[in-house]
Design a protein around this motif. Structure first.
Motif, PDB file in Angstrom:
ATOM      1  N   ASP A 228       0.794  -1.227   0.000  1.00 57.94           N
ATOM      2  CA  ASP A 228       0.000   0.000   0.000  1.00 57.94           C
ATOM      3  C   ASP A 228       0.824   1.273   0.000  1.00 57.94           C
ATOM      4  N   ASN A 229       1.929   1.285   0.758  1.00 56.76           N
ATOM      5  CA  ASN A 229       2.632   2.546   0.956  1.00 56.76           C
ATOM      6  C   ASN A 229       4.111   2.319   1.246  1.00 56.76           C
ATOM      7  N   GLU A 230       4.781   3.359   1.676  1.00 59.68           N
ATOM      8  CA  GLU A 230       6.233   3.327   1.839  1.00 59.68           C
ATOM      9  C   GLU A 230       6.675   3.070   3.272  1.00 59.68           C
TER      10      GLU A 230
ATOM     11  N   TYR B 244       7.860  -8.532  10.702  1.00 66.70           N
ATOM     12  CA  TYR B 244       8.095  -7.465   9.733  1.00 66.70           C
ATOM     13  C   TYR B 244       6.860  -7.205   8.890  1.00 66.70           C
ATOM     14  N   TYR B 245       6.554  -5.906   8.721  1.00 69.92           N
ATOM     15  CA  TYR B 245       5.536  -5.476   7.759  1.00 69.92           C
ATOM     16  C   TYR B 245       6.158  -4.350   6.934  1.00 69.92           C
ATOM     17  N   GLY B 246       6.271  -4.569   5.648  1.00 76.04           N
ATOM     18  CA  GLY B 246       6.895  -3.573   4.789  1.00 76.04           C
ATOM     19  C   GLY B 246       6.971  -4.059   3.351  1.00 76.04           C
ATOM     20  N   ALA B 247       7.750  -3.361   2.558  1.00 76.06           N
ATOM     21  CA  ALA B 247       7.792  -3.636   1.120  1.00 76.06           C
ATOM     22  C   ALA B 247       8.618  -4.866   0.761  1.00 76.06           C
ATOM     23  N   LYS B 248       9.451  -5.336   1.649  1.00 75.56           N
ATOM     24  CA  LYS B 248      10.362  -6.437   1.335  1.00 75.56           C
ATOM     25  C   LYS B 248       9.658  -7.789   1.444  1.00 75.56           C
ATOM     26  N   SER B 249      10.141  -8.732   0.653  1.00 70.58           N
ATOM     27  CA  SER B 249       9.708 -10.126   0.797  1.00 70.58           C
ATOM     28  C   SER B 249      10.425 -10.724   2.002  1.00 70.58           C
TER      29      SER B 249
END
Length: 979
Positions: A570-572, A732-737
């Motif tokens: 969703d976001n950065e 972890y919650y974020g853009a990375k796998s």
């Protein structure tokens, strides 16, 4: 129903696309037409908000987002306590309460028979309002009570709440503040038609039924305020800083005298003046098509007719040329609040006020944060802007440490103001604030609920959305000189109000006396034709979405450490947690070490330098050690992920002992511990823990004064250095796998060859509730707070559907049995509820809790009323079906997302569950019959022993009355707190 003004930061900027803030964008108002409706919008608006003005003047603001199949709704009126008639203060607030009572179409089982009785009550209240002789007033009130009892036989209590609950709505409530009265619902997206039909009828011609019992609930709310020292401080502040404006001349809840003398005629006149479409707004954010929604809203509310709204003239305040001092007394610990007056919400200066607030307090690198909090010069301090339409206020509050006077605290706070005037702040502080505002844009508006709230606040304060969106660009252009000039203009050394909160007896309290009220009928089994028609309206079912712990969470390994991750598309933003399945029960000094960390530096960097660096990165960290779990949490922007983690790992692994910081921390901790003994909420928490676990319990599992004195800086630092050598997980919650997270962590999060177990945990076992007991703690207060506590059996997952349905029916909302009986029928409390609570881990026991907050002179009546409900479960087929329908719809529209998926998984593990238990509730609860929850009630509540936790004044509750409930044990504060 909360009537306190929520602190509104006028510069909170909405975000819908969640891809970040595009610096330097052009925000311009434009106009467009779609589906026959013309609307305005702001270019590059991340909320995609559309602003409509219907033919009758009704404002509609729609902000669509598809993330959750729900809609946050606000119906707002630009009228609040500042527009109350001066001889009927509190009117806007108790009108808000009455907007839940229905109309001639719902809330009544026979309007033709009810109306003549309500007309008589109207006339009696006018007579009561104008009568001064107390004996005659009592006779009139006795007649009001008698006829109200007759009228209640034709009323259907809480029918509005039942309709909303049956739709699966959450958060059914309303609030009144200085210039807004707002009605709020969070609804499943598929019931929008039903919702609008109910709201259109609700505001058509409200009926003031069941008035005297609802007014008694407002009395109870007033009495709660008399026990609330912070509220008294704010009321004193506003009275002093706004002697001419109604912000200071009248309070939202009103005076005791006016509450005792209501006029239904005045209420209707107020409603007719202010509840008109050209003074109201419908604000929605969520899953809908705006072209379709605007047409529906237009059809629903087109019957409303515009009319002139009474002119409100802003009373002008004279400049403050010398400090104004006020004092407030009460049982809570001492503090001081300082206020500076500013222009109103629509001005540029009000927007810049928010920047000033951030420069003083931002949690990390503000002047107060660094100079006072981090250096531990006082117990605590902060600053924040209170933005209102006519005027705004900058408030600073400070709490003294042991031996420190309030004048010394005031001096420290004013020194920070002086630094703003002199420009004694970091050159890059403004840019750091800009960076963090960009993050806050995304962070605050991840959810549809907060987006709607921001748009609603803008509407009621008449803030230009374009100006809100342009705030970051606006402040990014400011120089140090701009700030110095601004501070010199508004923050002088003599133009403030200071309220000293002293510890002591408040001799100005005038309690609202308890009137004689005969319980009224609530007619649970009855339904209006209107409700039946609402239920018949079609709705397209929402399919529930269950978590699959194997698919929804990526599970990787960093050597021996589990890495659980959910991707943020969703976001950065990113959020990382180092999770330890251990806490204070394993090591009593762990929470102290966690808090001590914020005052430490490394060999290379001071504590202040580290805080500034985190803030420049728009990142933050927090270490939180609970009883059985510890979290190290870090959050920020994706671009700063590696730097944020490396900065924290360097701090925790290389922090240096600082004995001076520890000495100051110990002194502050002792003061905090002493202050806790003066806080009724903390006292009640201690009583409840005592009730569950006995004399030695989690609440008082703390270091003794002697143990605290013996603690050395090295002891705490060793705990911190050693923390990551123990077993833990990474969340972890974020853009990375998952694989990318591991790759990023590998060079940063260095691990030993073997991770250690935490020290063996101290065990606290819930004790049997083997007899009726009363645990009493004295507190100088108007009200009495009563909690019922009973320990049940060990966790059994099979009863989860029954528990969920039972709580929905019995004690979990405004339409529940408990609320209807104790508040609506008997007018014994403002707040009351009861729950059967499942434990957080499978080894623990269930808990039955119930609560009543009431006037001390209603103690006997209140305990009898709750005990009757705990003994016999009233049956209502209609309420039971509503509870089932609402539960199923609410679950169907619920979406567990983001890092909530991981936390749900961890909770399930602790309970031994391998699946999303909502699925079980959704499938099984609708199959249950009333006999199932009645049998459950009989098994778990009827005839059982309870521990009554009572916080009240020993002068207002008799021991003989307590003894009627069970064996009385008066606990000392040392027994409760363990020090």
């Amino acid at each position: 129903m909360n009537f306190l003004k929520r602190i509104t930061i006028v510069t909170s900027i909405a975000a819908a696309s969640f891809t970040g803030y595009a610096y330097g964008q052009d925000f311009q108002w434009k106009e467009a037409t779609s589906n026959g409706y013309t609307y305005k919008y702001v270019t590059n608006d991340p909320t995609s908000a559309r602003y409509y003005k219907l033919k009758n003047g009704l404002t509609v603001i729609l902000s669509p987002t598809k993330k959750d199949p729900r809609i946050q709704t606000f119906i707002a009126t630009k009228a609040g306590s500042k527009t109350d008639p001066s001889d009927h203060t509190g009117l806007a607030h108790y009108l808000e309460h009455m907007l839940f009572k229905g109309t001639n179409k719902f809330g009544s089982k026979d309007w033709a028979k009810e109306k003549p009785l309500l007309d008589q009550i109207d006339a009696l209240y006018e007579k009561y309002n104008q009568t001064k002789d107390e004996a005659k007033r009592k006779e009139i009130y006795k007649e009001i009570d008698r006829i109200s009892g007759e009228a209640s036989k034709f009323a259907i209590a809480n029918e509005y709440d039942k309709m909303m609950s049956g739709m699966g709505a959450d958060g059914t409530n309303a609030f009144t503040s200085f210039e807004q009265t707002v009605y709020t619902e969070d609804i499943p997206a598929n019931v929008a038609d039903k919702f609008l039909a109910v709201q259109a009828e609700r505001f058509r011609e409200p009926v003031l039924r069941l008035f005297h019992t609802e007014l008694e609930a407002v009395y109870e709310e007033k009495n709660r305020g008399l026990d609330n020292d912070p509220r008294k401080v704010y009321e004193a502040m506003f009275a002093a800083i706004f002697p001419n404006n109604n912000y200071g001349k009248q309070t939202t809840i009103g005076t005791v005298e006016h509450l005792k003398n209501p006029s239904l005629k005045a209420i209707r006149e107020y409603y007719n003046n202010y509840y008109v479409p050209n003074n109201m707004g419908v604000i929605m954010s969520g899953d809908f098509n705006p072209d379709e929604m605007i047409a529906k809203i237009d059809r629903a509310f087109s019957y409303m007719k515009a009319k002139p709204v009474p002119e409100y003239k802003v009373a002008q305040e004279k400049p403050i040329t010398a400090p104004i001092i006020r004092e407030v007394y009460g049982p809570n610990p001492e503090n001081i609040t300082i206020g500076f007056r500013f222009p109103g919400a629509t001005t540029k200066d009000a927007r810049l006020l928010n920047l000033i607030g951030s420069m003083l307090t931002n949690g990390q690198a503000g002047l107060i944060d660094l100079d006072l909090v981090k250096k531990q010069k006082l117990l605590g301090a902060y600053a924040f802007p209170y933005v209102l339409k006519d005027y705004s206020v900058l408030l600073l509050q400070g709490n003294p440490t042991e031996g420190q006077s309030l004048d010394e605290v005031k001096g420290l706070l004013l020194q920070e103001i002086d630094k703003l005037r002199k420009g004694e702040f970091s050159d890059d502080l403004i840019q750091s604030i800009v960076n963090n505002e960009k993050k806050n844009v995304i962070q605050k508006y991840e959810k549809y609920t907060s987006r709607a709230e921001s748009l609603m606040d803008e509407f009621t304060s008449e803030i230009d959305h374009q100006a809100t969106l342009g705030y970051i660009d606006e402040i990014s252009k400011l120089t140090k000189k701009d700030i110095m000039d601004f501070a010199s203009k508004y923050l002088q050394d003599n133009n403030y109000v200071a309220v000293y909160k002293r510890k002591g007896e408040d001799k100005n309290i005038v309690k609202v006396e308890k009137p004689a009220i005969t319980p009224v009928s609530v007619n649970r089994e009855d339904q209006s034709e209107f409700l039946k028609n609402i239920e018949k309206m079609p709705e397209e079912a929402i399919s529930p979405v269950w978590l699959n712990f194997d698919k929804d969470i990526a599970k990787n390994k960093l050597e021996s450490v589990d890495v659980l991750s959910v991707k943020n598309t969703d976001n950065e933003l990113f959020r990382v947690y180092y999770y330890f399945d251990a806490g204070k029960w394993n090591n009593k000094i762990l929470p102290l070490a966690a808090e001590y960390l914020q005052y430490l530096g490394t060999k290379d960097k001071s504590s202040e330098a580290i805080s500034k660096e985190f803030y420049k990165l728009a990142s933050s960290f927090n270490v939180s050690a609970g009883n059985e779990e510890t979290y190290v949490s870090l959050e920020g922007l994706n671009e700063s992920f590696d730097k944020t983690l490396a900065l924290f790992e360097d701090l925790i692994k290389n922090c240096q002992p600082d004995q001076k910081a520890l000495d100051a921390y110990k002194a502050r901790l002792k003061k905090s511990r002493a202050n806790a003994k003066q806080n009724k909420g903390a006292i009640m928490s201690g009583l409840r823990s005592y009730a569950q676990y006995g004399p030695q319990n989690p609440f008082n599992n703390v270091l003794s004064d002697a143990e605290l004195d013996a603690l050395k800086a090295e002891d705490l630092v060793n705990v911190l250095h050693d923390l990551f050598n123990h077993k833990h997980k990474v969340l972890y919650y974020g853009a990375k796998s998952g694989n990318e997270v591991v790759a990023s962590l590998t060079p940063i999060h260095k691990l030993p060859a073997t991770l250690k177990d935490m020290p063996k945990s101290k065990t606290f076992t819930q004790i049997p509730t083997d007899k009726n007991k009363v645990l009493f703690a004295h507190y100088d207060m108007v009200q009495a707070e009563i909690f019922w506590v009973r320990n049940g059996e060990k966790y059994n997952s099979s009863i989860t559907p029954t528990v969920s349905l039972f709580n929905n029916y019995f004690g979990g909302g405004m339409g529940s049995i408990v609320f209807q009986t104790i508040r609506e029928s008997k007018a014994l409390a403002y707040s009351t509820y009861s729950y059967f609570s499942l434990p957080s881990k499978k080894e623990d026991k269930d808990i039955v809790t119930a609560y009543v907050g009431t006037q001390a002179d209603k103690f006997n009546e209140s305990t009898i009323a709750m005990n009757e409900l705990l003994t016999t479960l009233p049956k209502s087929d209609q309420l039971f079906e509503t509870a089932k329908s609402g539960l199923k719809k609410s679950i169907a529209a619920e979406r567990i997302t983001q890092d909530g998926i991981i936390f749900t998984y961890l909770r399930a593990q602790k309970l031994g569950n391998t699946m999303d238990m909502r699925k079980n509730v959704y499938e099984q609860a609708p199959k249950l019959a009333f006999t199932d929850i009645n049998n459950f009630h009989d098994k778990e509540m009827k005839g059982k022993n309870y521990t009554y936790c009572l916080v009240a004044s020993q002068d207002k509750v008799k021991e003989a009355d307590m003894q009627k409930l069970g064996e009385v044990k008066k606990l000392s504060l040392n027994e409760i707190f363990g020090y």
